[in-house]
Design a protein around this motif. Structure first.
Motif, short mmCIF file in Angstrom:
data_model
loop_
_atom_site.label_atom_id
_atom_site.label_comp_id
_atom_site.label_asym_id
_atom_site.label_seq_id
_atom_site.Cartn_x
_atom_site.Cartn_y
_atom_site.Cartn_z
N ARG A 14 0.73 -1.12 -0.10
CA ARG A 14 -0.06 0.15 0.20
C ARG A 14 0.75 1.16 -0.08
N PRO A 15 0.47 2.30 -0.69
CA PRO A 15 1.27 3.32 -0.69
C PRO A 15 1.19 4.06 0.79
N ALA A 16 2.57 4.60 0.98
CA ALA A 16 2.41 5.13 2.48
C ALA A 16 1.57 6.64 2.40
N PRO A 17 1.10 6.83 3.47
CA PRO A 17 0.17 8.28 3.48
C PRO A 17 0.99 9.56 3.37
N GLU A 18 0.70 10.28 2.53
CA GLU A 18 1.20 11.56 2.10
C GLU A 18 0.90 12.67 2.92
N ARG A 19 1.98 13.55 3.10
CA ARG A 19 1.52 14.83 3.77
C ARG A 19 0.60 15.85 3.09
N ALA A 20 -0.25 16.16 3.72
CA ALA A 20 -1.08 17.30 3.35
C ALA A 20 -0.45 18.71 3.32
N GLY A 21 -1.06 19.68 2.73
CA GLY A 21 -0.41 21.04 2.99
C GLY A 21 0.24 21.63 1.75
N ARG A 22 0.58 22.82 1.83
CA ARG A 22 1.49 23.39 0.90
C ARG A 22 2.70 22.65 0.23
N LEU A 23 2.94 22.91 -0.83
CA LEU A 23 4.12 22.31 -1.51
C LEU A 23 5.50 23.11 -1.00
N SER A 24 6.51 22.38 -0.65
CA SER A 24 7.62 23.06 -0.11
C SER A 24 8.35 23.70 -1.32
N MET A 25 8.81 24.85 -1.31
CA MET A 25 9.64 25.54 -2.41
C MET A 25 11.25 24.61 -2.72
N SER A 63 14.95 39.24 -5.21
CA SER A 63 14.32 40.43 -5.35
C SER A 63 12.88 40.29 -4.22
N ARG A 64 12.55 41.52 -4.02
CA ARG A 64 11.41 41.59 -3.07
C ARG A 64 10.23 40.80 -3.89
N GLU A 65 10.11 41.14 -5.10
CA GLU A 65 8.76 40.48 -5.68
C GLU A 65 9.09 39.06 -5.96
N ILE A 66 10.24 38.38 -6.08
CA ILE A 66 10.54 37.10 -5.89
C ILE A 66 9.91 36.40 -4.61
N ARG A 67 10.60 36.96 -3.37
CA ARG A 67 10.57 36.53 -2.20
C ARG A 67 8.88 36.52 -1.67
N GLU A 68 8.10 37.55 -2.38
CA GLU A 68 6.76 37.63 -2.01
C GLU A 68 6.07 36.51 -2.81
N TRP A 69 6.50 36.39 -4.11
CA TRP A 69 5.94 35.19 -4.94
C TRP A 69 6.07 33.83 -4.18
N LEU A 70 7.45 33.84 -3.84
CA LEU A 70 7.70 32.25 -3.08
C LEU A 70 6.75 32.18 -1.78
N ALA A 71 6.93 33.19 -0.98
CA ALA A 71 5.73 33.17 0.21
C ALA A 71 4.37 32.78 -0.13
N ASN A 73 3.03 31.38 -2.76
CA ASN A 73 2.78 29.98 -3.43
C ASN A 73 3.30 28.83 -2.71
N PHE A 74 4.20 29.18 -1.83
CA PHE A 74 4.86 27.80 -1.29
C PHE A 74 5.05 27.78 0.28
N ASP A 75 5.35 26.61 0.50
CA ASP A 75 5.74 26.48 2.28
C ASP A 75 7.31 26.80 1.98
N THR A 76 7.81 27.79 2.79
CA THR A 76 9.12 28.37 2.77
C THR A 76 10.14 27.81 3.64
N ALA A 77 9.42 27.14 4.73
CA ALA A 77 10.22 26.89 5.88
C ALA A 77 10.86 25.63 5.78
N LEU A 78 12.19 25.54 6.52
CA LEU A 78 12.69 24.09 6.34
C LEU A 78 12.44 23.35 7.59
N PRO A 79 12.80 22.08 7.67
CA PRO A 79 12.73 21.27 8.98
C PRO A 79 13.43 22.22 10.09
N GLU A 80 13.03 22.04 11.22
CA GLU A 80 13.68 22.83 12.41
C GLU A 80 14.43 21.63 13.21
#
Ligand code: SAH
Ligand code: SF4
Length: 371
Positions: A14-25, A63-71, A73-80
């Motif tokens: 069986r496929p393992a469960p996947e994580r829901a939520g936003r796509l990580s950049m 650029s600020r535009e790219i940073r805002e676009w990333l934020a 559209n994506f989950d921008t956090a790394l594992p802590e």
């Protein structure tokens, strides 16, 4: 019972469960950033977020535009880093907390040669479905697959915290929690990203995927590009003994596994590794060594046997082998023409060695330990 009925019920089918939520950049390739309408060159964005040597807090070079676009559209956090345990042998076990609170472990092992080189052992799943009797992770069962962004994120978090920055000094082994071939799609996407010339650019010669013997996964990986090196955990030398230690053997037995390895399309100077955990009194006799050499057959020439002493832990009663048994096993394999190494298990004192990676689940009392 009809054995096929039994096979249908195995957890790895069986496929393992996947994580829901936003796509990580961190799980996105350059051309995908472009196709998604990034307000800048996909390669530029990818390089800035994937290369540790370009990293500055808050990505001021984008650029600020790219940073805002990333934020937007994506989950921008790394594992802590939730916990960090430095071992006396120089290795460090990191416990990393993912966005949904699940925890995984990665082990950072510097090898002091002339330059500082590091082997990083990473996880591919939270828990594991394969249920090997000697392995602490196996006792957890499977909680979910990691996403490619989480696998890449593990590497980036570890490198940002402990180094090194440069790709030639990094060796990656998928030998942490989980069965990588049970999560092949995300593991392979992560390898594409980590190997990408515009990112970390880790050579496939320095990426090893270790599997318990999921034959259909081996046969798929064989034809994927980029293709990492392969290690297979054999751990026993008769089907009866292997099936008792590793339930996967009931679905794909030793002969079937050997056939899949024989069909692996070897690259230039590529070597396969046969991992073998020596469990005291279970699989460590000279007769086992002989059967192992017989099973390898042609693979004895040019490939590696990597012996691992059983690391004891609370979840299983298996014991480490006597040193005399290890020496006799090595001698017998060498006499039969095998190239043998005995793995120096790192991080044993912080429960970071093979098969000791157990921590998982949502832990509200995570603390920063000794680094
Ligand atoms: N799931 C993959 C990769 C992770 S396990 C696999 O099984 O290959 C990485 C290695 O640790 C495997 O070779 C496995 O056999 C070994 N291992 C598991 N439990 C162990 C233990 N208690 N002591 C020593 N090695 C162990
Ligand atoms: Fe899973 Fe590998 Fe442990 Fe087996 S040895 S339970 S496949 S992590």
């Amino acid at each position: 019972m009809d054995p096929m009925v039994e096979l249908d019920t195995q957890p790895w089918d069986r496929p393992a469960p996947e994580r829901a939520g936003r796509l990580s950049m961190y799980g996105v390739l350059p051309e995908e950033f472009t196709a998604m309408g990034a307000p800048g060159r996909g390669e530029h964005i990818f390089g800035m977020i994937q290369r540790p040597w370009e990293y500055r807090e808050g990505f001021p070079r984008l650029s600020r535009e790219i940073r805002e676009w990333l934020a937007a559209n994506f989950d921008t956090a790394l594992p802590e880093v939730a916990e960090c345990h430095a071992s006396e042998d120089g290795s460090t076990k990191l416990m990393l907390r993912l966005g949904d609170g699940e925890c995984i472990e990665a082990v950072h092992m510097p090898r002091v040669v002339r330059n500082p080189r590091v082997t990083l052992c990473v996880s591919s799943q939270v828990g594991c479905a394969m249920g090997c009797a000697f392995c602490a992770t196996g006792t957890l069962g499977i909680r979910r697959n990691l996403t490619a962004g989480e696998i890449v994120g593990q590497v980036l978090t570890a490198l940002r915290k402990l180094g090194p920055e440069r790709p030639h000094a990094i060796t990656l082994v998928f030998m942490g929690m989980g069965e990588p071939l049970h999560n092949l799609e995300q593991v392979h996407r992560a390898i594409r990203i980590l190997n990408h010339t515009k990112g970390l650019n880790i050579s496939t010669r320095r990426i090893t995927v270790s599997t318990s013997g999921l034959v259909p996964g081996i046969e798929r990986l064989a034809y994927l590009e980029p293709r990492p090196w392969l290690a297979v955990s054999l751990n026993a030398t008769t089907d009866e003994a292997r099936s008792a230690l590793m339930p996967v053997n009931r679905a794909w037995n030793m002969a079937r596994l050997r056939q899949a390895l024989g069909a692996w399309p070897l690259g230039d100077r590529e070597k396969l590794t046969i991992e073998y955990v020596l469990v005291g009194g279970e699989n460590d006799t000279p007769e086992d060594a002989d059967r192992l050499a017989d099973w390898m057959g042609e693979l004895r020439r040019g490939h590696n046997v990597n012996l691992i002493r059983m690391n004891e832990h609370e979840a299983a009663s298996f014991k480490e082998p006597a040193e005399a048994q290890v020496d006799a096993f090595v001698a017998r394999l060498k006499a039969r023409g095998c190239f043998v190494t005995v793995r120096k298990s790192r991080g044993r004192d912080v429960q970071g060695a093979c098969g000791q990676l157990v921590k998982n689940g949502k832990d509200s009392e995570l603390r920063s330990a000794n680094c």
